[in-house]
Design a protein around this motif. Structure first.
Motif, PDB file in Angstrom:
ATOM      1  N   GLY A 259       0.693  -1.123  -0.049  1.00  0.00           N
ATOM      2  CA  GLY A 259      -0.019  -0.174  -0.103  1.00  0.00           C
ATOM      3  C   GLY A 259       0.962   1.206   0.043  1.00  0.00           C
ATOM      4  N   SER A 260       1.733   1.348   0.808  1.00  0.00           N
ATOM      5  CA  SER A 260       2.498   2.561   1.018  1.00  0.00           C
ATOM      6  C   SER A 260       4.008   2.330   0.732  1.00  0.00           C
ATOM      7  CB  SER A 260       2.358   3.097   2.505  1.00  0.00           C
ATOM      8  OG  SER A 260       3.034   2.267   3.294  1.00  0.00           O
ATOM      9  N   GLN A 261       4.358   1.038   0.539  1.00  0.00           N
ATOM     10  CA  GLN A 261       5.630   0.669   0.112  1.00  0.00           C
ATOM     11  C   GLN A 261       5.620  -0.278  -0.978  1.00  0.00           C
ATOM     12  OE1 GLN A 261       8.613   0.124   3.316  1.00  0.00           O
ATOM     13  NE2 GLN A 261       9.498  -1.420   2.287  1.00  0.00           N
ATOM     14  N   ILE A 262       6.468  -0.322  -2.026  1.00  0.00           N
ATOM     15  CA  ILE A 262       6.761  -1.320  -3.048  1.00  0.00           C
ATOM     16  C   ILE A 262       8.288  -1.579  -3.207  1.00  0.00           C
ATOM     17  CG2 ILE A 262       6.453  -1.380  -5.681  1.00  0.00           C
ATOM     18  CD1 ILE A 262       4.061   0.723  -5.510  1.00  0.00           C
ATOM     19  N   GLU A 263       8.425  -2.989  -3.318  1.00  0.00           N
ATOM     20  CA  GLU A 263       9.706  -3.440  -3.648  1.00  0.00           C
ATOM     21  C   GLU A 263       9.893  -4.331  -4.784  1.00  0.00           C
ATOM     22  OE1 GLU A 263      10.913  -5.553  -0.112  1.00  0.00           O
ATOM     23  OE2 GLU A 263      10.295  -3.874   1.202  1.00  0.00           O
ATOM     24  N   PHE A 264      10.950  -4.256  -5.568  1.00  0.00           N
ATOM     25  CA  PHE A 264      11.116  -5.217  -6.538  1.00  0.00           C
ATOM     26  C   PHE A 264      12.574  -5.264  -7.020  1.00  0.00           C
ATOM     27  CE2 PHE A 264       9.270  -1.173  -8.275  1.00  0.00           C
ATOM     28  CZ  PHE A 264      10.310  -0.579  -8.960  1.00  0.00           C
ATOM     29  N   GLU A 265      13.042  -6.307  -7.355  1.00  0.00           N
ATOM     30  CA  GLU A 265      14.344  -6.571  -8.189  1.00  0.00           C
ATOM     31  C   GLU A 265      14.493  -6.027  -9.428  1.00  0.00           C
ATOM     32  OE1 GLU A 265      16.992  -7.785  -6.073  1.00  0.00           O
ATOM     33  OE2 GLU A 265      15.399  -8.074  -4.382  1.00  0.00           O
ATOM     34  N   LEU A 266      15.490  -5.342  -9.734  1.00  0.00           N
ATOM     35  CA  LEU A 266      15.989  -4.839 -10.963  1.00  0.00           C
ATOM     36  C   LEU A 266      16.841  -5.577 -11.632  1.00  0.00           C
ATOM     37  CD1 LEU A 266      16.701  -1.078  -9.422  1.00  0.00           C
ATOM     38  CD2 LEU A 266      14.655  -1.783 -10.778  1.00  0.00           C
ATOM     39  N   ASN A 273      12.134  -1.532 -18.681  1.00  0.00           N
ATOM     40  CA  ASN A 273      11.973  -0.458 -17.473  1.00  0.00           C
ATOM     41  C   ASN A 273      11.288  -1.050 -16.215  1.00  0.00           C
ATOM     42  OD1 ASN A 273       8.805   0.019 -18.071  1.00  0.00           O
ATOM     43  ND2 ASN A 273      10.004   0.320 -20.138  1.00  0.00           N
ATOM     44  N   TYR A 274      11.149  -0.318 -15.212  1.00  0.00           N
ATOM     45  CA  TYR A 274      10.131  -0.894 -14.028  1.00  0.00           C
ATOM     46  C   TYR A 274       9.164   0.378 -13.980  1.00  0.00           C
ATOM     47  CZ  TYR A 274      12.884  -5.097 -13.368  1.00  0.00           C
ATOM     48  OH  TYR A 274      13.525  -6.155 -13.742  1.00  0.00           O
ATOM     49  N   TYR A 275       8.040  -0.049 -13.241  1.00  0.00           N
ATOM     50  CA  TYR A 275       7.021   1.120 -13.309  1.00  0.00           C
ATOM     51  C   TYR A 275       6.092   0.850 -11.967  1.00  0.00           C
ATOM     52  CZ  TYR A 275       3.219   3.992 -14.361  1.00  0.00           C
ATOM     53  OH  TYR A 275       2.206   5.024 -14.535  1.00  0.00           O
ATOM     54  N   ALA A 276       5.694   1.688 -11.086  1.00  0.00           N
ATOM     55  CA  ALA A 276       5.030   1.771 -10.046  1.00  0.00           C
ATOM     56  C   ALA A 276       4.102   2.800  -9.696  1.00  0.00           C
ATOM     57  CB  ALA A 276       5.865   1.314  -8.759  1.00  0.00           C
ATOM     58  N   ILE A 296      10.382   1.768  -2.882  1.00  0.00           N
ATOM     59  CA  ILE A 296       9.668   2.987  -2.873  1.00  0.00           C
ATOM     60  C   ILE A 296       8.684   3.147  -1.743  1.00  0.00           C
ATOM     61  CG2 ILE A 296       8.063   4.270  -4.401  1.00  0.00           C
ATOM     62  CD1 ILE A 296       9.082   2.413  -6.727  1.00  0.00           C
ATOM     63  N   LYS A 297       8.671   4.360  -1.062  1.00  0.00           N
ATOM     64  CA  LYS A 297       7.612   4.225   0.051  1.00  0.00           C
ATOM     65  C   LYS A 297       7.067   5.580  -0.242  1.00  0.00           C
ATOM     66  CE  LYS A 297      10.945   2.307   3.315  1.00  0.00           C
ATOM     67  NZ  LYS A 297      11.770   2.334   4.590  1.00  0.00           N
ATOM     68  N   ARG A 298       5.630   5.747  -0.108  1.00  0.00           N
ATOM     69  CA  ARG A 298       4.999   6.982   0.182  1.00  0.00           C
ATOM     70  C   ARG A 298       5.108   7.394   1.463  1.00  0.00           C
ATOM     71  NH1 ARG A 298      -1.785   7.191   0.059  1.00  0.00           N
ATOM     72  NH2 ARG A 298      -1.737   9.604  -0.174  1.00  0.00           N
ATOM     73  N   LEU A 299       5.312   8.995   1.517  1.00  0.00           N
ATOM     74  CA  LEU A 299       5.476   9.750   2.696  1.00  0.00           C
ATOM     75  C   LEU A 299       4.648  10.637   3.021  1.00  0.00           C
ATOM     76  CD1 LEU A 299       9.505  10.453   2.289  1.00  0.00           C
ATOM     77  CD2 LEU A 299       8.409   8.545   3.351  1.00  0.00           C
ATOM     78  N   ASN A 300       3.960  10.573   3.937  1.00  0.00           N
ATOM     79  CA  ASN A 300       2.950  11.521   4.649  1.00  0.00           C
ATOM     80  C   ASN A 300       3.852  12.945   5.000  1.00  0.00           C
ATOM     81  OD1 ASN A 300       3.622  11.090   7.260  1.00  0.00           O
ATOM     82  ND2 ASN A 300       1.679   9.795   7.370  1.00  0.00           N
TER      83      ASN A 300
END
Length: 420
Positions: A259-266, A273-276, A296-300
């Motif tokens: 939800g607020s964080q996404i992780e993936f190997e490159l 490309n990679y996309y989120a 990737i983290k969403r930050l309030n």
């Protein structure tokens, strides 16, 4: 008192009014060798009349060797079934949808059937769960066509979704959005696409999301205006597929999301490309060549590392961290890039948005888009002699009418959209 079974065999209903056939709460409905053409809805069939009533009885629907064509709304409009089986039938040339099935929660099997040339929406729309009975079972579609509609099919299911030798091509009568793909599918089970053709659509051939896994095996998805496939899942496997590469901006994503964080190997061995997309529609694209792991983290506004400078108001923020050998890198040395795209909340008169970057303990405003003497985007060092580069400065763009602020760099980090 509701009927136990209705069997329609060798029936013909044509231009008789709103519904060629209207049924509710039949414990078993079987339609064979019958035609429901040139009505408002060819057939309107509901299993449970009230979606919240206790489902103590099975209410399946069986359709075979029948046609639901050229109706002014839908060929078949129905829902609340325990199971549904469609064999060797047609849902073609309807003004809106070929078939619309809502809030069912059983097995769905479709084979040797056609959902083509429906002019205003799609060949087939299915929601195989509802909020009261969420445990939809498997959906399997085999040797069937969903061609030349606005969109081929839209499926939501909580069970396993399988496509076998399906054609969903030439769906290009609407605006360029995910719904105008050959297949748009969203599931809480695995998605398997075996063979089939998903080409010449006005968006993607396959636009699919699963919380478990996606497998594309021997599919063809070429000459679509946006992408061969968009796939969002913790696990993606592609075997012997002929799939077009995606142009910049219409992309594929492979990773895990909380939800607020996404992780993936490159790994750029088989992708460019990679996309989120974060829940608030902020977007990040990482363009090859690059290796490592992306987080990737969403930050309030309470999670950003320091107070914003005077005169700036928080609008949105996220962080991108790229790990190589377990350590964060300050820039991409392999030649890759990061494309950042923020959804702009509004563009009221007098409002101005920009991006700030967290740089060694302070906020740094990022430069605006400029052209060099050759008409190309001007590149800027973040600081003199700094390997971190702004490859294309801040630019306001519109995506489907929505304003976005975009930037391209060769470095990860913390980016904040601010109003000033």
């Amino acid at each position: 008192m509701y009927p136990t079974t209705i069997d329609w065999v060798n029936r013909e209903t044509e231009t008789i009014g709103v519904y060629g056939l209207q049924l509710t709460r039949v414990k078993k409905t079987s339609i064979n060798k019958s035609n429901f053409n040139n009505n408002t809805n060819g057939a309107w069939i509901m299993g449970w009349e009230n979606p919240i009533e206790p489902r103590t009885e099975q209410m399946p629907l069986y359709i075979s060797n029948s046609t639901f064509n050229n109706n002014s709304y839908a060929g078949l409009f129905g829902g609340h079934f325990s199971d549904m089986y469609i064999v060797n039938s047609e849902f073609n040339g309807n003004h809106n949808k070929g078939a619309h099935i809502q809030d069912s929660n059983g097995v769905v099997e479709i084979s040797n059937s056609h959902f083509d040339n429906n002019s205003l929406e799609m060949g087939f729309w299915l929601k195989n769960w509802d909020s009261y009975y969420p445990n939809g079972k498997s959906v399997t579609i085999t040797d069937s066509t969903f061609n030349n509609n606005v969109a081929g099919m839209h499926v939501q299911t909580s069970g396993i979704f399988t496509l076998n030798s399906v054609s969903a091509s030439g769906n290009n009568k609407g605006d360029n959005v995910s719904g105008n793909s050959g297949v748009a599918a969203y599931g809480y089970g695995s998605i398997f696409v075996n063979g089939g053709n998903y080409s010449n659509n006005s968006h993607c051939g396959l636009y699919i999301e699963s919380t478990v896994s996606i497998m594309l095996n021997g599919v063809t998805a070429t000459d679509n205006e946006a992408c061969g496939y968009y796939a969002l899942a913790p696990s993606l496997t592609i075997v012997e597929a002929e799939v077009q590469s995606s142009p910049v901006g219409i992309l594929e994503f492979l990773g895990t999301s909380t939800g607020s964080q996404i992780e993936f190997e490159l790994s750029c061995a088989d992708r460019s490309n990679y996309y989120a997309t974060l829940p608030n529609e902020d977007k990040i694209q990482i363009v090859c060549p690059v290796t490592g792991k992306a987080i990737i983290k969403r930050l309030n506004n309470t999670a950003i590392p320091g107070e914003l400078p005077a005169g700036y108001t928080y609008a949105s923020a996220f962080s991108l961290d790229i790990l190589q050998s377990g350590k964060s890198i300050s820039y991409i040395s392999e030649g890759g890039r990061v494309n950042v795209s923020f959804d702009v909340p509004n563009l009221e008169e007098g409002t101005v948005y920009t991006l700030l970057y967290w740089d060694n303990g302070s906020w740094l405003p990022l430069k605006d888009f400029m052209l060099d003497e050759n008409g190309n985007p001007r590149e800027f060092n973040l600081h003199p002699n700094d390997p971190r580069m702004i490859l294309s400065g801040l630019k306001l763009v519109f995506e489907d009418g929505t304003p976005r602020l975009e930037l391209s760099t060769n470095f990860p980090g913390i980016f904040v959209l601010v109003q000033r």
